[in-house]
Scaffold this motif. Structure first.
Motif, PDB file in Angstrom:
ATOM      1  N   CYS A 121      13.508   5.426  -5.501  1.00  0.00           N
ATOM      2  CA  CYS A 121      12.639   4.395  -5.939  1.00  0.00           C
ATOM      3  C   CYS A 121      11.717   4.562  -6.203  1.00  0.00           C
ATOM      4  CB  CYS A 121      12.774   3.965  -3.783  1.00  0.00           C
ATOM      5  SG  CYS A 121      11.171   5.222  -3.467  1.00  0.00           S
ATOM      6  N   GLU A 170      19.033   3.143  -2.237  1.00  0.00           N
ATOM      7  CA  GLU A 170      17.834   2.814  -1.575  1.00  0.00           C
ATOM      8  C   GLU A 170      18.357   1.311  -1.816  1.00  0.00           C
ATOM      9  OE1 GLU A 170      14.454   4.965  -1.636  1.00  0.00           O
ATOM     10  OE2 GLU A 170      15.185   5.838  -3.325  1.00  0.00           O
ATOM     11  N   CYS A 273      11.043   2.699   2.510  1.00  0.00           N
ATOM     12  CA  CYS A 273      12.675   2.802   1.698  1.00  0.00           C
ATOM     13  C   CYS A 273      13.614   3.671   2.797  1.00  0.00           C
ATOM     14  CB  CYS A 273      12.954   3.621   0.486  1.00  0.00           C
ATOM     15  SG  CYS A 273      12.671   5.392   0.679  1.00  0.00           S
TER      16      CYS A 273
HETATM   17 ZN    ZN Z   1      12.689   5.965  -1.258  1.00  0.00          ZN
END
Ligand code: ZN
Ligand code: ATP
Length: 306
Positions: A121, A170, A273
């Motif tokens: 992420c 993710e 996330c």
């Molecule tokens: Zn993450």
């Protein structure tokens, strides 16, 4: 009871993992990758109704992005930087001699401007932050990204579930506090349904990241007491606790502040996330259903389309 070493030994004997001579760095065979590909499909299906924007990244990110993300403050012990040869002919000649004699040959290896990605992420935030007529101001619906990348963490281990290079998929939500909290709650529920559809025993528990150093203990305690991180844990290694296969992280305004992302009303954006540890999930499936995919429960094979 089977020992931790014996699961690893069985994986090696079955030719599912190929040793590289480095702890936490394995090659994988076709059976492993068949399950991996099935998981990718199943994760896509589990989030299909959300219409997330797809982003795929190489295993490295720019040094500038890495620095700004603040990773070195909390996890300097995990980071991996990429260095390359920058010398001339003479340096090259010297290097070849050093290598031949088994000496240190790294003196002309200079930082390349690339750092190995520690989490998938991290690559997403600066990209979303550059968007919009008013840079960094999110649309009312916020952003939802489906991202994956190879990740590096310098945590060599003999456990087949703790790798130095592994693939992380993710779903990342960026928006208001309400949007982000709703997303995380929703993904804990979806994560549980996902594990059930794979026939895996699991528990979901509050968790903390392995922050570095003395100050890290306090960070970890805070993260726990504020319920910022949950993990879905599956027993994989005998003789050891269950292994985190999915993480559900709430970062509050950390990345919003860092990358100057704002909600339409001008507040710092929040982020969360849901992260899938792909190799760990493959290993969990092999551990619980065996090495013969044809003999796996029909429902699991259907979920994975294998
Ligand atoms: Zn993450
Ligand atoms: P752990 O507590 O086991 O060290 P983590 O909490 O640091 O994991 P995250 O930073 O939340 O993990 O990473 C997201 C997911 O990536 C984890 O849920 C896990 O499935 C996977 N993962 C993390 N570290 C590793 C590793 N060293 N090897 C394989 N998978 C990993």
């Amino acid at each position: 009871m089977e020992t931790q070493a014996s699961f690893r030994t069985r994986l090696l004997e079955a030719g599912i993992l190929f040793p590289t001579g480095v702890d936490g760095l394995w090659g994988r065979n076709g059976t492993f990758e068949q399950v991996f590909d099935g998981l990718e499909r199943a994760i896509t299906a589990a989030g299909a109704d959300h219409g997330a924007e797809v982003m795929r990244f190489p295993p490295a990110m720019s040094q500038a992005t890495f620095e700004k993300s603040g990773y070195m403050k909390n996890f300097p012990h995990f980071a991996g930087t990429i260095h390359c040869f920058t010398g001339d002919d003479r340096d090259h000649y010297k290097l070849m001699g050093q290598m031949e004699r088994g000496e240190n040959w790294m003196e002309k290896q200079e930082p390349s401007g690339l750092v190995l990605s520690p989490a998938a992420c991290y690559s997403v935030y600066p990209i979303v932050a550059r968007r919009g007529a008013q840079r960094g101001v999110l649309p009312a619906e916020g952003a939802l990204v489906d991202v994956s990348s190879y990740c590096f963490r310098h945590e060599p281990s003999l456990e087949p579930t703790r790798l130095q290079l592994f693939r992380m998929r993710e779903y990342v939500r960026i928006g208001t506090r309400e949007q982000v909290m709703e997303f995380r709650q929703e993904w804990i529920t979806r994560g549980e349904a996902f594990a059930r559809s794979l026939g895996l025993p699991f528990e979901v528990d509050v968790a903390n990241d392995p922050f570095f150093g003395r100050a890290g203990k306090l960070m970890a305690d805070n993260q726990r007491s504020q319920n910022l991180k949950f993990e879905l844990l599956v027993p994989i290694n005998d003789g050891a606790g269950p292994t985190a296969c999915l993480s559900f992280n709430y970062h509050m305004t950390y990345f919003g502040d860092t990358w100057e992302m704002k909600t339409p009303s001008g507040e710092a954006a929040q982020t969360a996330c849901a992260a899938f540890g792909m190799e760990r999930l493959v290993l969990a499936l092999l551990r619980h259903h065996g090495f013969d995919l044809a003999a796996w429960p029909a429902g699991v094979r259907k979920t994975l389309a294998i």
